[in-house]
Design a protein around this motif. Structure first.
Motif, PDB file in Angstrom:
ATOM      1  N   ARG A  83     -14.435   4.307  -5.238  1.00 52.28           N
ATOM      2  CA  ARG A  83     -13.902   3.433  -6.286  1.00 52.28           C
ATOM      3  C   ARG A  83     -12.989   2.339  -5.738  1.00 52.28           C
ATOM      4  N   ALA A  84     -13.095   2.034  -4.457  1.00 52.65           N
ATOM      5  CA  ALA A  84     -12.261   0.982  -3.867  1.00 52.65           C
ATOM      6  C   ALA A  84     -12.423  -0.316  -4.656  1.00 52.65           C
ATOM      7  N   GLY A  85     -11.308  -0.930  -4.984  1.00 57.54           N
ATOM      8  CA  GLY A  85     -11.303  -2.167  -5.764  1.00 57.54           C
ATOM      9  C   GLY A  85     -11.069  -1.954  -7.240  1.00 57.54           C
ATOM     10  N   ALA A  86     -11.246  -0.718  -7.744  1.00 56.05           N
ATOM     11  CA  ALA A  86     -10.966  -0.429  -9.155  1.00 56.05           C
ATOM     12  C   ALA A  86      -9.459  -0.545  -9.370  1.00 56.05           C
ATOM     13  N   TRP A  87      -9.064  -1.052 -10.524  1.00 60.29           N
ATOM     14  CA  TRP A  87      -7.644  -1.291 -10.774  1.00 60.29           C
ATOM     15  C   TRP A  87      -7.284  -0.996 -12.225  1.00 60.29           C
ATOM     16  N   CYS A  88      -5.993  -0.735 -12.451  1.00 59.35           N
ATOM     17  CA  CYS A  88      -5.492  -0.491 -13.799  1.00 59.35           C
ATOM     18  C   CYS A  88      -4.016  -0.854 -13.854  1.00 59.35           C
ATOM     19  N   ASP A  89      -3.636  -1.586 -14.888  1.00 66.46           N
ATOM     20  CA  ASP A  89      -2.223  -1.856 -15.162  1.00 66.46           C
ATOM     21  C   ASP A  89      -1.811  -0.877 -16.256  1.00 66.46           C
ATOM     22  N   PHE A  90      -1.074   0.132 -15.863  1.00 69.67           N
ATOM     23  CA  PHE A  90      -0.707   1.202 -16.790  1.00 69.67           C
ATOM     24  C   PHE A  90       0.285   0.733 -17.849  1.00 69.67           C
ATOM     25  N   ALA A  91       0.947  -0.394 -17.646  1.00 67.00           N
ATOM     26  CA  ALA A  91       1.877  -0.931 -18.644  1.00 67.00           C
ATOM     27  C   ALA A  91       1.138  -1.650 -19.769  1.00 67.00           C
ATOM     28  N   THR A  92       0.003  -2.297 -19.444  1.00 65.74           N
ATOM     29  CA  THR A  92      -0.697  -3.093 -20.456  1.00 65.74           C
ATOM     30  C   THR A  92      -2.035  -2.504 -20.874  1.00 65.74           C
ATOM     31  N   GLY A  93      -2.587  -1.612 -20.049  1.00 67.84           N
ATOM     32  CA  GLY A  93      -3.914  -1.062 -20.316  1.00 67.84           C
ATOM     33  C   GLY A  93      -5.035  -1.912 -19.751  1.00 67.84           C
ATOM     34  N   GLY A 117       6.858  -3.822  -8.147  1.00 67.26           N
ATOM     35  CA  GLY A 117       6.876  -2.759  -9.146  1.00 67.26           C
ATOM     36  C   GLY A 117       5.782  -1.756  -8.889  1.00 67.26           C
ATOM     37  N   ASP A 118       5.453  -1.018  -9.933  1.00 64.57           N
ATOM     38  CA  ASP A 118       4.586   0.138  -9.746  1.00 64.57           C
ATOM     39  C   ASP A 118       3.564   0.342 -10.855  1.00 64.57           C
ATOM     40  N   SER A 119       3.513  -0.531 -11.866  1.00 61.84           N
ATOM     41  CA  SER A 119       2.644  -0.218 -13.005  1.00 61.84           C
ATOM     42  C   SER A 119       1.180  -0.583 -12.788  1.00 61.84           C
ATOM     43  N   LEU A 120       0.886  -1.501 -11.881  1.00 63.03           N
ATOM     44  CA  LEU A 120      -0.499  -1.867 -11.615  1.00 63.03           C
ATOM     45  C   LEU A 120      -0.900  -1.273 -10.274  1.00 63.03           C
ATOM     46  N   ARG A 121      -2.045  -0.631 -10.260  1.00 61.54           N
ATOM     47  CA  ARG A 121      -2.519   0.008  -9.028  1.00 61.54           C
ATOM     48  C   ARG A 121      -3.978  -0.330  -8.781  1.00 61.54           C
ATOM     49  N   VAL A 122      -4.286  -0.524  -7.503  1.00 63.98           N
ATOM     50  CA  VAL A 122      -5.653  -0.832  -7.080  1.00 63.98           C
ATOM     51  C   VAL A 122      -6.057   0.205  -6.044  1.00 63.98           C
ATOM     52  N   ARG A 123      -7.205   0.810  -6.248  1.00 59.51           N
ATOM     53  CA  ARG A 123      -7.722   1.807  -5.305  1.00 59.51           C
ATOM     54  C   ARG A 123      -8.131   1.100  -4.014  1.00 59.51           C
ATOM     55  N   PRO A 176       0.834  -1.201   0.000  1.00 57.84           N
ATOM     56  CA  PRO A 176       0.000   0.000   0.000  1.00 57.84           C
ATOM     57  C   PRO A 176       0.868   1.251   0.000  1.00 57.84           C
ATOM     58  N   ILE A 177       0.499   2.176  -0.855  1.00 63.99           N
ATOM     59  CA  ILE A 177       1.128   3.499  -0.891  1.00 63.99           C
ATOM     60  C   ILE A 177      -0.012   4.498  -1.015  1.00 63.99           C
ATOM     61  N   GLY A 178      -0.229   5.274   0.043  1.00 67.55           N
ATOM     62  CA  GLY A 178      -1.354   6.204   0.046  1.00 67.55           C
ATOM     63  C   GLY A 178      -2.673   5.458  -0.080  1.00 67.55           C
ATOM     64  N   ASN A 179      -3.487   5.859  -1.029  1.00 62.39           N
ATOM     65  CA  ASN A 179      -4.806   5.259  -1.245  1.00 62.39           C
ATOM     66  C   ASN A 179      -4.798   4.130  -2.257  1.00 62.39           C
ATOM     67  N   GLU A 180      -3.613   3.625  -2.630  1.00 61.86           N
ATOM     68  CA  GLU A 180      -3.532   2.594  -3.663  1.00 61.86           C
ATOM     69  C   GLU A 180      -2.593   1.470  -3.262  1.00 61.86           C
ATOM     70  N   TRP A 181      -2.863   0.290  -3.819  1.00 67.76           N
ATOM     71  CA  TRP A 181      -1.959  -0.852  -3.737  1.00 67.76           C
ATOM     72  C   TRP A 181      -1.116  -0.797  -5.001  1.00 67.76           C
ATOM     73  N   HIS A 182       0.190  -0.761  -4.871  1.00 65.11           N
ATOM     74  CA  HIS A 182       1.100  -0.693  -6.014  1.00 65.11           C
ATOM     75  C   HIS A 182       1.777  -2.043  -6.197  1.00 65.11           C
ATOM     76  N   VAL A 183       1.774  -2.519  -7.425  1.00 67.22           N
ATOM     77  CA  VAL A 183       2.395  -3.806  -7.752  1.00 67.22           C
ATOM     78  C   VAL A 183       2.841  -3.753  -9.213  1.00 67.22           C
ATOM     79  N   GLY A 184       3.754  -4.636  -9.594  1.00 65.92           N
ATOM     80  CA  GLY A 184       4.333  -4.569 -10.933  1.00 65.92           C
ATOM     81  C   GLY A 184       3.488  -5.131 -12.047  1.00 65.92           C
ATOM     82  N   SER A 185       2.652  -6.134 -11.749  1.00 66.19           N
ATOM     83  CA  SER A 185       1.870  -6.776 -12.810  1.00 66.19           C
ATOM     84  C   SER A 185       0.796  -7.665 -12.197  1.00 66.19           C
ATOM     85  N   LEU A 186      -0.036  -8.228 -13.050  1.00 60.46           N
ATOM     86  CA  LEU A 186      -1.057  -9.171 -12.611  1.00 60.46           C
ATOM     87  C   LEU A 186      -0.443 -10.461 -12.072  1.00 60.46           C
ATOM     88  N   ARG A 187       0.842 -10.687 -12.329  1.00 58.05           N
ATOM     89  CA  ARG A 187       1.541 -11.854 -11.773  1.00 58.05           C
ATOM     90  C   ARG A 187       1.949 -11.610 -10.325  1.00 58.05           C
TER      91      ARG A 187
END
Length: 107
Positions: free
Chosen positions: A60-70, A49-55, A34-45
């Motif tokens: 919007r708790a539970g909403a997620w996006c992997d900024f590396a893959t879309g 890392g930092d490219s995938l984030r979950v609120r 957890p960093i602030g209001n988000e869970w930071h992780v590198g990928s769905l694996r």
């Protein structure tokens, strides 16, 4: 012809997962933190890392996006499905079992 299994109670399962979101995310995406209001992780694996984030909190708790893959979704069930590469119905059933909600897994 056999009856199809009842659909899981998506709303109930998502609400329960959001209520325990840091624990759920630690199991689904163990390389994250957890960093602030988000869970930071590198990928769905679950890589570090930092490219995938979950609120984590708020409307919007539970909403997620992997900024590396879309890849993205709006709730814990869609995240569980993406992590495991399974249908949302099966992801809801597995998440319900993880949360000790056997009844919700079957409708």
């Amino acid at each position: 012809m056999a009856n199809a299994p009842a659909r899981p109670n998506f709303s109930l399962i998502n609400r329960a997962a959001v209520a325990r979101l840091p624990d759920v995310l630690a199991r689904l995406l163990p390389g994250g933190c957890p960093i602030g209001n988000e869970w930071h992780v590198g990928s769905l694996r679950g890589d570090t890392g930092d490219s995938l984030r979950v609120r984590l909190r708020g409307e919007r708790a539970g909403a997620w996006c992997d900024f590396a893959t879309g890849d993205k979704g709006g709730d814990p069930i869609s995240l569980a499905a993406a992590v495991a590469g399974i249908s949302q119905d099966e992801a809801a059933r597995r998440l319900a079992r993880m949360l000790g909600m056997e009844d919700a897994a079957h409708g």
